[in-house]
Design a protein around this motif. Structure first.
Motif, PDB file in Angstrom:
ATOM      1  N   PRO A 183     109.062 -34.045  26.417  1.00 25.35           N
ATOM      2  CA  PRO A 183     108.939 -35.416  25.732  1.00 25.35           C
ATOM      3  C   PRO A 183     108.357 -36.282  27.064  1.00 25.35           C
ATOM      4  CG  PRO A 183     111.153 -34.964  25.603  1.00 25.35           C
ATOM      5  CD  PRO A 183     110.411 -33.757  25.919  1.00 25.35           C
ATOM      6  N   PRO A 184     107.386 -37.439  26.818  1.00 26.49           N
ATOM      7  CA  PRO A 184     106.981 -38.008  28.066  1.00 26.49           C
ATOM      8  C   PRO A 184     108.012 -39.021  28.495  1.00 26.49           C
ATOM      9  CG  PRO A 184     105.876 -38.864  26.240  1.00 26.49           C
ATOM     10  CD  PRO A 184     106.767 -37.599  25.702  1.00 26.49           C
ATOM     11  N   CYS A 185     108.150 -39.700  29.780  1.00 24.88           N
ATOM     12  CA  CYS A 185     108.875 -40.604  30.005  1.00 24.88           C
ATOM     13  C   CYS A 185     108.166 -41.708  30.717  1.00 24.88           C
ATOM     14  CB  CYS A 185     110.004 -39.943  31.029  1.00 24.88           C
ATOM     15  SG  CYS A 185     109.440 -39.178  32.505  1.00 24.88           S
ATOM     16  N   LYS A 186     108.738 -43.000  30.684  1.00 25.54           N
ATOM     17  CA  LYS A 186     108.195 -44.075  31.383  1.00 25.54           C
ATOM     18  C   LYS A 186     109.254 -45.050  31.458  1.00 25.54           C
ATOM     19  CE  LYS A 186     106.229 -46.319  27.333  1.00 25.54           C
ATOM     20  NZ  LYS A 186     104.914 -46.992  26.895  1.00 25.54           N
ATOM     21  N   THR A 187     109.199 -46.086  32.212  1.00 30.70           N
ATOM     22  CA  THR A 187     110.111 -47.388  32.094  1.00 30.70           C
ATOM     23  C   THR A 187     109.636 -48.226  31.374  1.00 30.70           C
ATOM     24  OG1 THR A 187     109.198 -48.089  34.020  1.00 30.70           O
ATOM     25  CG2 THR A 187     111.315 -47.108  34.468  1.00 30.70           C
ATOM     26  N   TYR A 188     109.967 -48.926  30.430  1.00 31.10           N
ATOM     27  CA  TYR A 188     109.332 -50.061  29.417  1.00 31.10           C
ATOM     28  C   TYR A 188     110.712 -51.165  29.485  1.00 31.10           C
ATOM     29  CZ  TYR A 188     108.012 -52.442  25.347  1.00 31.10           C
ATOM     30  OH  TYR A 188     107.612 -53.280  24.429  1.00 31.10           O
ATOM     31  N   LYS A 189     110.045 -52.349  29.842  1.00 27.31           N
ATOM     32  CA  LYS A 189     111.034 -53.346  29.946  1.00 27.31           C
ATOM     33  C   LYS A 189     112.116 -53.331  30.837  1.00 27.31           C
ATOM     34  CE  LYS A 189     109.670 -55.842  25.931  1.00 27.31           C
ATOM     35  NZ  LYS A 189     109.883 -56.161  24.590  1.00 27.31           N
ATOM     36  N   GLY A 218     114.452 -30.498  23.981  1.00 24.03           N
ATOM     37  CA  GLY A 218     114.981 -31.760  23.034  1.00 24.03           C
ATOM     38  C   GLY A 218     116.242 -32.714  23.267  1.00 24.03           C
ATOM     39  N   ASP A 219     116.676 -32.282  24.722  1.00 25.33           N
ATOM     40  CA  ASP A 219     117.833 -33.018  25.286  1.00 25.33           C
ATOM     41  C   ASP A 219     117.369 -34.280  25.756  1.00 25.33           C
ATOM     42  OD1 ASP A 219     116.564 -31.341  27.149  1.00 25.33           O
ATOM     43  OD2 ASP A 219     118.198 -31.188  28.222  1.00 25.33           O
ATOM     44  N   LEU A 220     115.963 -34.502  26.316  1.00 26.12           N
ATOM     45  CA  LEU A 220     115.461 -35.676  26.928  1.00 26.12           C
ATOM     46  C   LEU A 220     115.223 -36.647  25.704  1.00 26.12           C
ATOM     47  CD1 LEU A 220     113.257 -33.698  29.340  1.00 26.12           C
ATOM     48  CD2 LEU A 220     115.657 -34.563  29.980  1.00 26.12           C
ATOM     49  N   LYS A 221     116.376 -37.207  25.369  1.00 29.43           N
ATOM     50  CA  LYS A 221     115.993 -38.143  24.208  1.00 29.43           C
ATOM     51  C   LYS A 221     116.060 -39.590  24.658  1.00 29.43           C
ATOM     52  CE  LYS A 221     120.895 -38.376  22.478  1.00 29.43           C
ATOM     53  NZ  LYS A 221     121.246 -39.191  21.741  1.00 29.43           N
ATOM     54  N   ARG A 222     115.649 -40.451  23.792  1.00 29.79           N
ATOM     55  CA  ARG A 222     115.498 -41.918  24.004  1.00 29.79           C
ATOM     56  C   ARG A 222     116.849 -42.460  24.430  1.00 29.79           C
ATOM     57  NH1 ARG A 222     111.652 -45.793  20.720  1.00 29.79           N
ATOM     58  NH2 ARG A 222     111.727 -47.474  21.989  1.00 29.79           N
ATOM     59  N   VAL A 259     113.743 -50.570  31.301  1.00 31.17           N
ATOM     60  CA  VAL A 259     114.504 -49.605  31.010  1.00 31.17           C
ATOM     61  C   VAL A 259     113.917 -48.085  31.086  1.00 31.17           C
ATOM     62  CG1 VAL A 259     116.130 -48.551  29.319  1.00 31.17           C
ATOM     63  CG2 VAL A 259     115.699 -51.036  29.537  1.00 31.17           C
ATOM     64  N   PHE A 260     114.257 -47.231  31.853  1.00 33.45           N
ATOM     65  CA  PHE A 260     113.635 -45.969  31.948  1.00 33.45           C
ATOM     66  C   PHE A 260     114.007 -45.014  30.830  1.00 33.45           C
ATOM     67  CE2 PHE A 260     113.448 -41.249  32.774  1.00 33.45           C
ATOM     68  CZ  PHE A 260     112.363 -41.380  33.567  1.00 33.45           C
ATOM     69  N   SER A 261     113.299 -44.438  30.003  1.00 33.22           N
ATOM     70  CA  SER A 261     113.569 -43.517  29.012  1.00 33.22           C
ATOM     71  C   SER A 261     112.525 -42.592  28.724  1.00 33.22           C
ATOM     72  CB  SER A 261     113.653 -44.268  27.633  1.00 33.22           C
ATOM     73  OG  SER A 261     114.053 -44.013  26.495  1.00 33.22           O
ATOM     74  N   TYR A 262     113.036 -41.485  27.899  1.00 34.20           N
ATOM     75  CA  TYR A 262     111.887 -40.637  27.452  1.00 34.20           C
ATOM     76  C   TYR A 262     111.631 -41.029  26.073  1.00 34.20           C
ATOM     77  CZ  TYR A 262     112.584 -37.235  31.285  1.00 34.20           C
ATOM     78  OH  TYR A 262     112.414 -36.658  32.364  1.00 34.20           O
ATOM     79  N   TYR A 263     110.356 -40.812  25.433  1.00 35.50           N
ATOM     80  CA  TYR A 263     110.012 -40.912  24.025  1.00 35.50           C
ATOM     81  C   TYR A 263     109.726 -39.684  23.562  1.00 35.50           C
ATOM     82  CZ  TYR A 263     110.206 -45.764  26.016  1.00 35.50           C
ATOM     83  OH  TYR A 263     110.837 -47.001  26.462  1.00 35.50           O
ATOM     84  N   PRO A 264     109.898 -39.971  22.145  1.00 33.13           N
ATOM     85  CA  PRO A 264     109.788 -38.883  21.211  1.00 33.13           C
ATOM     86  C   PRO A 264     108.277 -38.275  21.158  1.00 33.13           C
ATOM     87  CG  PRO A 264     110.413 -40.539  19.915  1.00 33.13           C
ATOM     88  CD  PRO A 264     110.446 -41.194  21.377  1.00 33.13           C
ATOM     89  N   MET A 265     108.216 -36.970  20.918  1.00 31.07           N
ATOM     90  CA  MET A 265     106.801 -36.476  20.998  1.00 31.07           C
ATOM     91  C   MET A 265     106.766 -35.630  19.679  1.00 31.07           C
ATOM     92  SD  MET A 265     105.804 -33.129  22.503  1.00 31.07           S
ATOM     93  CE  MET A 265     105.505 -33.457  24.398  1.00 31.07           C
ATOM     94  N   LYS A 266     105.439 -36.019  18.998  1.00 37.45           N
ATOM     95  CA  LYS A 266     104.954 -35.314  17.673  1.00 37.45           C
ATOM     96  C   LYS A 266     103.892 -34.300  17.791  1.00 37.45           C
ATOM     97  CE  LYS A 266     104.546 -37.103  13.112  1.00 37.45           C
ATOM     98  NZ  LYS A 266     103.441 -36.231  12.497  1.00 37.45           N
ATOM     99  N   ILE A 267     103.990 -33.265  17.395  1.00 32.42           N
ATOM    100  CA  ILE A 267     102.940 -31.972  17.212  1.00 32.42           C
ATOM    101  C   ILE A 267     102.820 -31.954  15.834  1.00 32.42           C
ATOM    102  CG2 ILE A 267     102.357 -29.819  17.837  1.00 32.42           C
ATOM    103  CD1 ILE A 267     104.054 -30.030  20.320  1.00 32.42           C
ATOM    104  N   GLY A 268     101.298 -32.015  15.251  1.00 28.11           N
ATOM    105  CA  GLY A 268     100.967 -31.779  14.038  1.00 28.11           C
ATOM    106  C   GLY A 268     100.992 -30.408  13.531  1.00 28.11           C
TER     107      GLY A 268
END
Lengths: 189, 171
Positions: free
Chosen positions: A79-85, A50-54, A87-96
Motif C-alpha cells: 500500500p502507498p504511504c504519505k503524511t496527511y495533516k 497487508g500489515d502496513l495499515k492505516r 500524520v504519517f500513514s499507509y492507505y488502502p489499495m484496491k485492485i479490480g
C-alpha cells in the motif's frame, strides 16, 4: 491467443473455498487485512503487504484484490504511504477484477481498475490511479500520483501514453484471465 | 547448510524474521529491516547506523574484506540493490535503484527509480540521479521537511510492524 497450460505442484499451492490459488512460497504479511476476490492466483515469491495499515482505524482492509487476478512471480503489492495533516500513514489499495500483474513488478498504487494488464518489471508509483481497461508495457515506470486513463497503453520511464486500446479489450482481457485460470492446473503425479 | 549469521542488533532496532541475513551484521538503534530483505555480508561485515529503513526485496551485499558502513537515516526502497563501498547519511535509494560495486555515496543523495550508478565512482553530497538516461544534478532544496517525514515513517513502522511480524534479536 492461446495461452500455454501451466502445471504446478499440488503441494506448493493452497486452494481456498473461493478458488484462490496461493503459493506457499509467497509472502503474505498481515493476512487478516487482505481480501482476495476469488479465482485469483498468487505465484511463487509474490509479496503482499497487508500489515502496513492505516493508523488509528481498528480492523481495516488494506489490500483488496478482485476476481480472476494473476499475480506473477516476484511481484510486490504494497500500500502507498504519505503524511496527511501531519500524520504519517499507509492507505488502502484496491485492485479490480481481471488484472494481470507481471513478474518482478512493484505496485504502490492507490487504485487499479478492472481489466488491466501490467507487464514485467514495472514500477507503479505511490498513489497512482490506473483506470479500467489499460495496458502497462514491460519495464514501465509510472511516477507517483499519475492517473492512467481508460483504454490507454503506457510505456517508458517515466511512462507515457503510446497508444490506445480498442473498445473490445474488456472482453479480450476477461476471456484471457479466465483462460489463464482454467489453464493453471495441478501436475498429475 | 550455510553458517548462521552473526547478528548484533540494537534493542531499539526492528529486524523482522523471514529475511535473508548472512555473515556479520550490526544493526544500529531505530533501524527497520522489513521482511524479505537480503543483507549478505559475504566479505566483511555490514554496519547499519541508526534510523535506516530497508524494505522488501532489497539486496545489500558486501563482497570485499572492508566493512560496509551505512550511515544514518537512509531509505532503501523495494527492490533496490546496494553493492557499494560506503554510504553516508540521509540517502534515498528509490524502487529498483542500483548502486554498483565500489561506489561511494555521500550524504543526502537520491538514486531515482530504476536508476543506477557507475562502478567505482564517488558521488558527491546531494547528487540526484533520475530519469531513464540516469541524468544527474545536485539537489539545491532543503531536506528538513523530508527528514520529518522520515522520522514519522520510522515511528509508524516501529508501532505497526511488530503487531504482524516476528522480530529477530542478536545472536
Amino acid at each position: 491467443m492461446d495461452l500455454p497450460i501451466i502445471h504446478y505442484s499440488k503441494s506448493e499451492y493452497i486452494e481456498t473455498d473461493t478458488g484462490n490459488k496461493v503459493s506457499r512460497k509467497s509472502v503474505i504479511c498481515g493476512s487478516q487485512n487482505i481480501v482476495l476476490g476469488g479465482k485469483t492466483i498468487l505465484q511463487t515469491g509474490s509479496v503482499i503487504r497487508g500489515d502496513l495499515k492505516r493508523t488509528g482505524t481498528g480492523h481495516a482492509v488494506v489490500v483488496s484484490v478482485g476476481r480472476y487476478c494473476f499475480l506473477s512471480q516476484g511481484c510486490v503489492i504494497r500500500p502507498p504511504c504519505k503524511t496527511y495533516k501531519g500524520v504519517f500513514s499507509y492507505y488502502p489499495m484496491k485492485i479490480g477484477d481481471h488484472v494481470i500483474i507481471g513478474e518482478g513488478t512493484i505496485v504502490q498504487a492507490a487504485t487499479i481498475g478492472s481489466f488491466v494488464t501490467i507487464g514485467k518489471n514495472c514500477v507503479i508509483g505511490r498513489f497512482a490511479i490506473i483506470k479500467d481497461c489499460c495496458k502497462i508495457e514491460d519495464n514501465t515506470v509510472i511516477p507517483p500520483n499519475t492517473v492512467v486513463p481508460s483504454f490507454s497503453i503506457y510505456k517508458g520511464s517515466p511512462g507515457k501514453l503510446v497508444d490506445e486500446l480498442p473498445e473490445s479489450i474488456q472482453e479480450i482481457y476477461e476471456a484471457r484471465t479466465k483462460d489463464r485460470y482454467a489453464k493453471f492446473i495441478p501436475r498429475a503425479d | 547448510m550455510m553458517s548462521r549469521p552473526k547478528l548484533t542488533i540494537s534493542t531499539r532496532a526492528l529486524v523482522c524474521q523471514d529475511n535473508d541475513l548472512r555473515g556479520e551484521i550490526i544493526v544500529g538503534a531505530g533501524t527497520v529491516l522489513h521482511p524479505q530483505c537480503r543483507v549478505w555480508a559475504t566479505g566483511g561485515p555490514i554496519m547499519f547506523g541508526s534510523g535506516n529503513i530497508v524494505e522488501e526485496h532489497v539486496v545489500i551485499i558486501n563482497r570485499g574484506p572492508e566493512p560496509l558502513i551505512i550511515g544514518d537515516h537512509n531509505v532503501f526502497e523495494v527492490g533496490s540493490v546496494m553493492e557499494g563501498m560506503k554510504i553516508g547519511n540521509r540517502n534515498t535509494l528509490e524502487v529498483k535503484a542500483h548502486v554498483k560495486t565500489g561506489t561511494w555515496l555521500g550524504d543526502e543523495c537520491v538514486i531515482g527509480t530504476v536508476c543506477s550508478t557507475h562502478e567505482n565512482e564517488i558521488l558527491p553530497d546531494r547528487t540526484v540521479i533520475y530519469g531513464d538516461k540516469n541524468d544527474r544534478r545536485i539537489y539545491s532544496g532543503n531536506k528538513a521537511n523530508q527528514m520529518s517525514v522520515h522520522m514519522r515513517h520510522l515511528e509508524y513502522l516501529m508501532q505497526t510492524l511488530p503487531k504482524f511480524n516476528h522480530s529477530r534479536t542478536s545472536t
